[in-house]
Design a protein around this motif. Structure first.
Motif: not given
Length: 569
Positions: A427-456
Motif C-alpha cells: 500500500f502507498h496510502e493506508i488512510s485519508e486521515q491527515a495524522q495517520v497518513r502523515a505518520l505512515s509516510h514518515m515511517c515509509a520514508t525513513h525505512l526506505g520502502l519505495d526504493p527497497l520495493y523497486d530494488e527487489v
C-alpha cells in the motif's frame, strides 16, 4: 493507568527508583511496544504443506503457551468498543480487508478456525505478567507490566512479527530513555573489558503473575555468544527472547522444532513509545533528540548527542508538530518518528491525551500501532524475498540438471508470490486521515520502502527475464536441431520416394519377409535420426557454412569435417 493486580506494586517500586533522579521530569505513564520481524524457515525434515505456519502452532495445543487470539473483530460483538470502531474507520477499504477481513457474516467458517477471511493471524500468550529490568549493574530494578505479548502471522508470507507491549507509571525521564534504548535488543552488540554487555540491559527477568522468574537474560555470558557465531556464522539470540518465542526456535539451534525463525533485520527491535508528562514543554531539544533517535539517557550536563550540523533539520525530518501547541483537546502533543521508532509525548493533565477509549493513548495502541506494523511488515517481506533469491542462486549448479530445474521452480515461485504480495499487501496510502497518513509516510520514508520495493522488484524481474530468455534459447536450439534432422531426412525421403520408386520390390513377398524388412528399415531409420540429432549442432554449423558466400570451398569442406572431429564443440 495500569489496572492489573500488580500495578500498585510496580508503581511503588518504580517511584522509589525514579527518586534517584528527582531533578528530571517524571513520566507519569509509560508504554513501550516492541515489534520484532523474523523470517520463518522450514524445518529440515518438514513436508511441503499448503497451510500456514499458524496451523502448526494451533495444533500444538497445551504444548504451546500461544493461543489464537479471538479479538474484538472475530469474537463476541459485545467486546467491540468505540476505540475499535475508530481504529477501523481510520483506514482505507483495501487496508481494512487486509487487517480485518470481509466480516463474520461472509466468513462464518473463521469461527471454527478457517482461513478464508483476514490474511493476518494473531496468537497471544498469557503466562508472562511482568518483566523486571536493570539498565546498568548497580541500578535499582524497574518493574514493567506486560500488557500483551502477540505473534502476527501472514498468509502466503514467511514472516512472523513478535509484538510485546509493556507499561509502567511514574518513571524518571532518564529511566524511560534507558528502557527504550536497551530493552529491545535481541543480543548484545559487544562487551566491555570487564565483561559487561554493551548497550543492552544488565538484567532482564520474565515474571509470572505470582512473581516466579520464568526466564532471565544471559547477555553477560560472552563465551556462549562468541562460540555460537564461530560455529554457525549467525548471532545467538539472548535466552529471555528465545524463551519468549518458544516453541518457535532459532534456525541455527540444535533444538527440535517444526517452526523455526531467522533474523531478517537489525538486531534492535523497532519500538513505539508513549510518554505522558506533567509539562512536556520542560523537555529540552536534547531530550527530544534522544527520544526520537532512541539514543538513551545523557549525563545531567550533556548537550546534543550528535553534531549540531547533523541535527540542523531535526524538527523537519523527525517531528510531527501539528499538535505541538498550547491549545486543542490534547495540547502540547508531539510525535517523533525515525522509521525504527515512533514516539508520542504529551501532557499528563490532558484527559484526551490519557484516554484509552477515545484519546491519544487509544490511537497509539490502535491506529498508530497498525500503521507501524504495516510499514515494518512490508520491509520484512521485501527483505525475505531478497534472501530467497540469494538462497536460490547459492543452490544453483549449472552442471546439474536437477539443480537447474529446482532453481527455475524457486524463481518462478518467488515471482508469483511477489505478485500476490504486491496486490495484497503493498500500500502507498493506508488512510485519508491527515495524522495517520502523515505518520505512515514518515515511517515509509525513513525505512526506505519505495526504493527497497523497486530494488527487489527489479531483481525478481531480472531473474524471471533470464528464465524466459533461457527458455526461448532452448526452444530455438530445439527448433534448429529439428530443422537439421528434417533437412537431412528430406534428402532420403525424396530420393527413395522419387516417382514412387521402390528400391526393393517386396510388395508380393510373404508377410514374414515384409516384417523383417520393416524391422531392418525401422532400426536403420531410427538410428540415423538419432545420430543426426546427436550431430545436429555441428550439422547446423555446417549448414551455416554452406550458406556463407564469403567462405570458400575448402572452408566448407573443413566445416563438414568438423562434424566428425572429436572435441569440435
Amino acid at each position: 493507568m495500569l489496572n492489573s493486580p500488580s500495578a500498585t506494586m510496580l508503581t511503588e517500586e518504580n517511584t522509589v527508583a525514579a527518586a534517584v533522579r528527582a531533578d528530571t521530569p517524571t513520566v507519569r505513564h509509560f508504554r513501550q511496544a516492541l515489534l520484532w520481524p523474523l523470517r520463518l524457515m522450514p524445518a529440515a525434515d518438514a513436508k511441503p504443506a499448503h497451510h500456514g505456519p499458524w496451523h502448526v502452532l494451533r495444533e500444538m495445543g497445551d504444548a504451546s503457551p500461544w493461543r489464537e487470539e479471538v479479538d474484538e473483530y472475530t469474537g463476541d460483538s459485545s467486546r467491540f468498543h468505540e476505540r475499535h470502531y475508530n481504529e477501523f474507520v481510520s483506514f482505507l477499504p483495501y487496508v481494512q480487508r487486509f487487517l480485518y477481513g470481509e466480516g463474520r457474516a461472509r466468513g462464518a467458517t473463521d469461527s471454527t478456525g478457517g482461513d478464508g477471511d483476514s490474511p493476518m493471524r494473531i496468537f497471544r500468550r498469557h503466562d508472562i505478567a511482568a518483566v523486571r529490568v536493570v539498565a546498568r549493574a548497580g541500578d535499582a530494578p524497574v518493574m514493567l507490566q506486560v500488557i500483551h505479548c502477540d505473534l502476527y502471522f501472514f498468509f502466503d508470507i514467511d514472516v512472523v512479527l513478535l509484538n510485546l507491549e509493556v507499561g509502567a507509571d511514574d518513571l524518571g525521564l532518564a529511566q524511560a530513555q534507558e528502557i527504550l534504548y536497551r530493552f529491545g535488543r535481541a543480543y548484545p552488540s559487544g562487551w566491555e573489558p570487564d565483561g559487561t554487555a554493551l548497550h543492552c540491559m544488565a538484567s532482564v527477568e520474565w515474571l509470572a503473575a505470582d512473581g516466579r522468574v520464568l526466564a532471565r537474560s544471559d547477555a553477560q555470558q560472552r563465551e556462549a555468544f562468541l562460540s555460537h557465531v564461530a560455529q554457525h556464522r549467525a548471532p545467538r539470540i539472548s535466552s529471555h527472547w528465545a524463551y519468549l518465542m518458544q516453541p518457535l526456535v532459532t534456525d541455527y539451534s540444535d533444538e527440535p522444532g517444526a517452526l523455526r525463525y531467522r533474523q531478517i533485520e537489525y538486531y534492535r527491535m523497532p519500538v513505539m513509545a508513549y510518554l505522558s508528562l506533567d509539562d512536556p514543554r520542560r523537555l529540552t531539544r536534547d531530550d527530544f533528540v534522544r527520544l526520537a533517535l532512541v539514543t538513551g539517557a545523557g549525563a545531567t550536563d550533556a548537550h546534543l548527542p550528535y553534531a549540531d550540523h547533523h541535527l540542523a533539520d531535526f524538527e523537519h525530518k523527525y517531528c510531527y508538530d501539528r499538535f505541538w501547541v498550547n491549545a486543542g483537546a490534547a495540547p502540547n502533543t508531539r510525535y517523533l518518528c525515525n522509521g525504527h521508532a515512533l514516539v508520542v509525548v504529551g501532557d499528563a493533565q490532558s484527559e484526551f491525551f490519557c484516554c484509552r477509549d477515545r484519546g491519544v493513548l487509544a490511537q497509539f495502541r490502535h491506529q498508530h500501532f497498525l500503521l507501524f506494523l504495516i510499514a515494518h511488515f512490508q520491509k520484512a517481506s521485501l527483505l525475505m524475498f531478497s534472501d530467497q533469491l540469494v538462497e536460490a542462486l547459492k543452490r544453483l549448479d549449472i552442471r546439474s540438471t536437477p539443480s537447474v530445474k529446482q532453481f527455475k521452480r524457486a524463481i518462478r515461485a518467488s515471482f508469483e508470490r511477489f505478485l500476490r504480495f504486491t496486490h495484497r499487501y503493498w500500500f502507498h496510502e493506508i488512510s485519508e486521515q491527515a495524522q495517520v497518513r502523515a505518520l505512515s509516510h514518515m515511517c515509509a520514508t525513513h525505512l526506505g520502502l519505495d526504493p527497497l520495493y523497486d530494488e527487489v522488484k527489479s531483481r525478481i524481474a531480472d531473474m524471471n527475464t533470464y528464465l524466459d530468455a533461457d527458455s526461448l534459447r532452448r526452444q530455438a536450439s530445439t527448433v534448429v536441431r529439428l530443422t537439421v534432422v528434417t533437412l537431412f531426412g528430406l534428402i532420403g525421403t525424396i530420393t527413395t520416394g522419387f516417382l514412387g520408386m521402390n528400391l526393393l520390390a517386396e510388395a508380393d513377398a510373404p508377410l514374414w519377409r515384409k516384417a523383417i524388412w520393416f524391422g531392418v528399415v525401422f532400426v536403420a531409420t531410427t538410428w540415423l535420426t538419432i545420430y543426426t540429432m546427436v550431430k545436429s549442432q555441428r550439422l547446423s554449423d555446417f549448414i551455416d557454412a554452406l550458406s556463407n558466400d564469403r567462405l570458400g570451398f575448402r572452408g566448407k569442406l573443413a566445416a563438414l569435417a568438423r562434424v566428425w572431429r572429436p572435441g569440435a564443440d
